[in-house]
Design a protein around this motif. Structure first.
Motif, PDB file in Angstrom:
ATOM      1  N   GLY A  61      -4.892  -7.056 -10.882  1.00 43.21           N
ATOM      2  CA  GLY A  61      -3.990  -6.224 -10.095  1.00 43.21           C
ATOM      3  C   GLY A  61      -4.024  -6.520  -8.617  1.00 43.21           C
ATOM      4  N   SER A  62      -4.631  -7.624  -8.232  1.00 39.95           N
ATOM      5  CA  SER A  62      -4.753  -7.968  -6.817  1.00 39.95           C
ATOM      6  C   SER A  62      -3.818  -9.098  -6.428  1.00 39.95           C
ATOM      7  CB  SER A  62      -6.199  -8.359  -6.477  1.00 39.95           C
ATOM      8  OG  SER A  62      -7.052  -7.237  -6.512  1.00 39.95           O
ATOM      9  N   LYS A  63      -3.543  -9.170  -5.147  1.00 39.73           N
ATOM     10  CA  LYS A  63      -2.717 -10.224  -4.563  1.00 39.73           C
ATOM     11  C   LYS A  63      -3.453 -10.733  -3.337  1.00 39.73           C
ATOM     12  CE  LYS A  63       1.721  -9.533  -4.540  1.00 39.73           C
ATOM     13  NZ  LYS A  63       2.321 -10.610  -5.359  1.00 39.73           N
ATOM     14  N   ALA A  64      -3.461 -12.061  -3.145  1.00 40.70           N
ATOM     15  CA  ALA A  64      -4.174 -12.644  -2.008  1.00 40.70           C
ATOM     16  C   ALA A  64      -3.251 -13.552  -1.214  1.00 40.70           C
ATOM     17  CB  ALA A  64      -5.395 -13.424  -2.481  1.00 40.70           C
ATOM     18  N   LEU A 113       0.830  -1.205   0.000  1.00 37.04           N
ATOM     19  CA  LEU A 113       0.000   0.000   0.000  1.00 37.04           C
ATOM     20  C   LEU A 113       0.865   1.256   0.000  1.00 37.04           C
ATOM     21  CD1 LEU A 113      -2.925   1.136   0.190  1.00 37.04           C
ATOM     22  CD2 LEU A 113      -2.629   1.140   2.685  1.00 37.04           C
ATOM     23  N   GLN A 114       1.906   1.259   0.819  1.00 38.56           N
ATOM     24  CA  GLN A 114       2.792   2.422   0.899  1.00 38.56           C
ATOM     25  C   GLN A 114       3.528   2.660  -0.420  1.00 38.56           C
ATOM     26  OE1 GLN A 114       2.886   4.440   3.732  1.00 38.56           O
ATOM     27  NE2 GLN A 114       1.179   3.109   4.251  1.00 38.56           N
ATOM     28  N   ALA A 115       3.816   1.581  -1.152  1.00 36.47           N
ATOM     29  CA  ALA A 115       4.539   1.698  -2.426  1.00 36.47           C
ATOM     30  C   ALA A 115       3.598   1.899  -3.612  1.00 36.47           C
ATOM     31  CB  ALA A 115       5.389   0.444  -2.645  1.00 36.47           C
ATOM     32  N   ASP A 116       2.297   2.059  -3.322  1.00 36.02           N
ATOM     33  CA  ASP A 116       1.282   2.276  -4.368  1.00 36.02           C
ATOM     34  C   ASP A 116       1.171   1.112  -5.352  1.00 36.02           C
ATOM     35  OD1 ASP A 116       0.446   4.802  -3.458  1.00 36.02           O
ATOM     36  OD2 ASP A 116       2.123   5.776  -4.451  1.00 36.02           O
ATOM     37  N   ARG A 117       1.536  -0.097  -4.897  1.00 33.52           N
ATOM     38  CA  ARG A 117       1.345  -1.261  -5.751  1.00 33.52           C
ATOM     39  C   ARG A 117      -0.097  -1.754  -5.715  1.00 33.52           C
ATOM     40  NH1 ARG A 117       6.532  -2.622  -3.583  1.00 33.52           N
ATOM     41  NH2 ARG A 117       5.610  -4.102  -2.114  1.00 33.52           N
ATOM     42  N   VAL A 118      -0.815  -1.384  -4.656  1.00 34.68           N
ATOM     43  CA  VAL A 118      -2.256  -1.652  -4.557  1.00 34.68           C
ATOM     44  C   VAL A 118      -2.935  -0.384  -4.054  1.00 34.68           C
ATOM     45  CG1 VAL A 118      -1.972  -4.130  -4.132  1.00 34.68           C
ATOM     46  CG2 VAL A 118      -2.044  -2.543  -2.196  1.00 34.68           C
ATOM     47  N   ARG A 119      -4.242  -0.316  -4.263  1.00 34.33           N
ATOM     48  CA  ARG A 119      -4.987   0.869  -3.834  1.00 34.33           C
ATOM     49  C   ARG A 119      -5.653   0.689  -2.489  1.00 34.33           C
ATOM     50  NH1 ARG A 119      -8.920   2.680  -8.511  1.00 34.33           N
ATOM     51  NH2 ARG A 119      -9.389   0.445  -8.478  1.00 34.33           N
ATOM     52  N   ARG A 120      -5.825  -0.552  -2.059  1.00 30.31           N
ATOM     53  CA  ARG A 120      -6.457  -0.768  -0.758  1.00 30.31           C
ATOM     54  C   ARG A 120      -6.118  -2.143  -0.210  1.00 30.31           C
ATOM     55  NH1 ARG A 120     -12.697  -2.365  -1.774  1.00 30.31           N
ATOM     56  NH2 ARG A 120     -12.520  -3.160  -3.890  1.00 30.31           N
ATOM     57  N   LEU A 121      -6.351  -2.291   1.088  1.00 32.04           N
ATOM     58  CA  LEU A 121      -6.155  -3.555   1.784  1.00 32.04           C
ATOM     59  C   LEU A 121      -7.511  -4.090   2.218  1.00 32.04           C
ATOM     60  CD1 LEU A 121      -3.194  -2.655   4.191  1.00 32.04           C
ATOM     61  CD2 LEU A 121      -3.124  -3.190   1.747  1.00 32.04           C
ATOM     62  N   VAL A 122      -7.712  -5.379   2.003  1.00 34.18           N
ATOM     63  CA  VAL A 122      -8.947  -6.028   2.451  1.00 34.18           C
ATOM     64  C   VAL A 122      -8.536  -7.204   3.333  1.00 34.18           C
ATOM     65  CG1 VAL A 122     -11.088  -7.142   1.766  1.00 34.18           C
ATOM     66  CG2 VAL A 122     -10.093  -5.369   0.303  1.00 34.18           C
ATOM     67  N   LEU A 123      -8.823  -7.099   4.610  1.00 33.91           N
ATOM     68  CA  LEU A 123      -8.440  -8.106   5.595  1.00 33.91           C
ATOM     69  C   LEU A 123      -9.696  -8.839   6.055  1.00 33.91           C
ATOM     70  CD1 LEU A 123      -6.008  -5.848   7.665  1.00 33.91           C
ATOM     71  CD2 LEU A 123      -5.561  -7.097   5.552  1.00 33.91           C
ATOM     72  N   VAL A 124      -9.705 -10.150   5.878  1.00 35.68           N
ATOM     73  CA  VAL A 124     -10.929 -10.938   6.030  1.00 35.68           C
ATOM     74  C   VAL A 124     -10.710 -12.081   7.014  1.00 35.68           C
ATOM     75  CG1 VAL A 124     -12.692 -12.247   4.778  1.00 35.68           C
ATOM     76  CG2 VAL A 124     -11.407 -10.449   3.602  1.00 35.68           C
TER      77      VAL A 124
END
Length: 318
Positions: free
Chosen positions: A253-256, A151-162
């Protein structure tokens, strides 16, 4: 200087600094006593001169020198001594661990041992990573650290914690409050990791702007998550249908990352775990990586490691 006997070593820690030596030894020499207990050695000190006796004296000397170097910038706590012992036990190289370090707003997180290093490599190079193993091995913490870094490196736009909202073998009954307040207890470990890495105020702002979303698994149905870093924690408590539903939420563009311990499922009797099922189902699927942790990877209190080893020896879950 070092003594000639292989089982007894005498050396000075320089430069001589009483404050750093006190930091190294700990209150009432508790850090030295911990090293003695774990390495089966005897440590005697007079000023900045140390004498270590025992079969693993050379090992103890190396650890004392490493921890003394650490006193230049950090407090040497029993927890830090335990981690240093773990790194040496697994043969973790300092430079290799530093290369794998996760950079965070509040410092960094280093891999502890070969499985954690493999785990970080998988998370960074694969779109879907599974971390499977006992409690205390850093599965969730490292995943959250990688998410914050991305997130800090702008590789993703948001975090989803489930997390699946399943009670740990207990019936908690009616929980008061609105929906957020009802599910918060299940998600608290992920909040705690975020607060430690980013600070309370920053996390609160990101949650308010939906940059960080912490939600129960049921909220994921029908969604497609693009440009997101998604973590499913406690995945052993998903059913087969829930696991399939979660994995098919992954967008462009997502990573899980999926974490869990197959020996600690809280599902009703007779209900198969989605994590156990998917380990066999996806092992050979391209783009999917698995890291399997064991008792040697536990980085909590050493007693936790011994407890996990006892259960593993009996072939039992908890």
């Amino acid at each position: 200087m070092a003594a000639s006997s292989a089982a007894a070593r005498e050396f000075d820690l320089v430069p001589s600094d009483n404050s750093r030596l006190a930091n190294l030894c700990g209150p009432l020499d508790e850090n030295l006593r911990l090293l003695e207990s774990r390495l089966a050695v005897r440590i005697d000190r007079r000023g900045d001169t140390f004498r270590v006796s025992g079969v693993r004296a050379a090992h103890a000397e190396a650890l004392l020198r490493e921890l003394f170097e650490l006193t230049k910038s950090d407090d040497v706590t029993p927890e830090r001594v335990h981690l240093a012992l773990q790194e040496h036990a697994t043969g973790a190289a300092e430079s290799e661990a530093d290369n794998q370090a996760v950079r965070l707003p509040r410092g960094g997180v280093r891999a502890r041992g070969p499985h954690q290093r493999e785990y970080l490599q998988h998370i960074r190079s694969r779109d879907l990573t599974f971390g499977v193993g006992p409690a205390g091995t850093g599965k969730t913490y490292l995943a959250v650290a990688c998410a914050v870094e991305a997130l800090q490196a702008d590789r993703v736009r948001r975090l989803v914690l489930v997390r699946p909202a399943v009670e740990a073998g207990e019936r908690l009954g009616f929980l008061p409050g609105d929906l957020t307040q009802k599910v918060d207890p299940y998600l608290r470990p992920m909040y705690d990791a975020l607060y430690e890495m980013m600070g309370f105020d920053r996390v609160a702002r990101f949650i308010e702007r939906n940059v960080i979303e912490v939600a129960p698994l049921a909220f994921m149905r029908g969604r497609s998550l693009n440009d997101a870093f998604i973590i499913l924690d406690e995945a052993q408590n998903t059913t087969l249908e829930q696991m399939k539903m979660f994995l098919t939420r992954i967008g462009f563009g997502s990573k899980a990352v999926v974490t869990g311990d197959v020996t600690q499922t809280d599902l009703p009797p007779g209900k198969p775990s989605g994590l156990s099922h998917v380990v066999n189902l996806l092992r050979s699927v391209e783009g999917v990586a698995f890291t399997f942790f064991d008792a040697q990877d536990v980085v909590r209190h050493p007693l936790v490691q011994r407890i996990v080893q006892a259960y593993e020896a009996r072939g039992e879950g908890t």
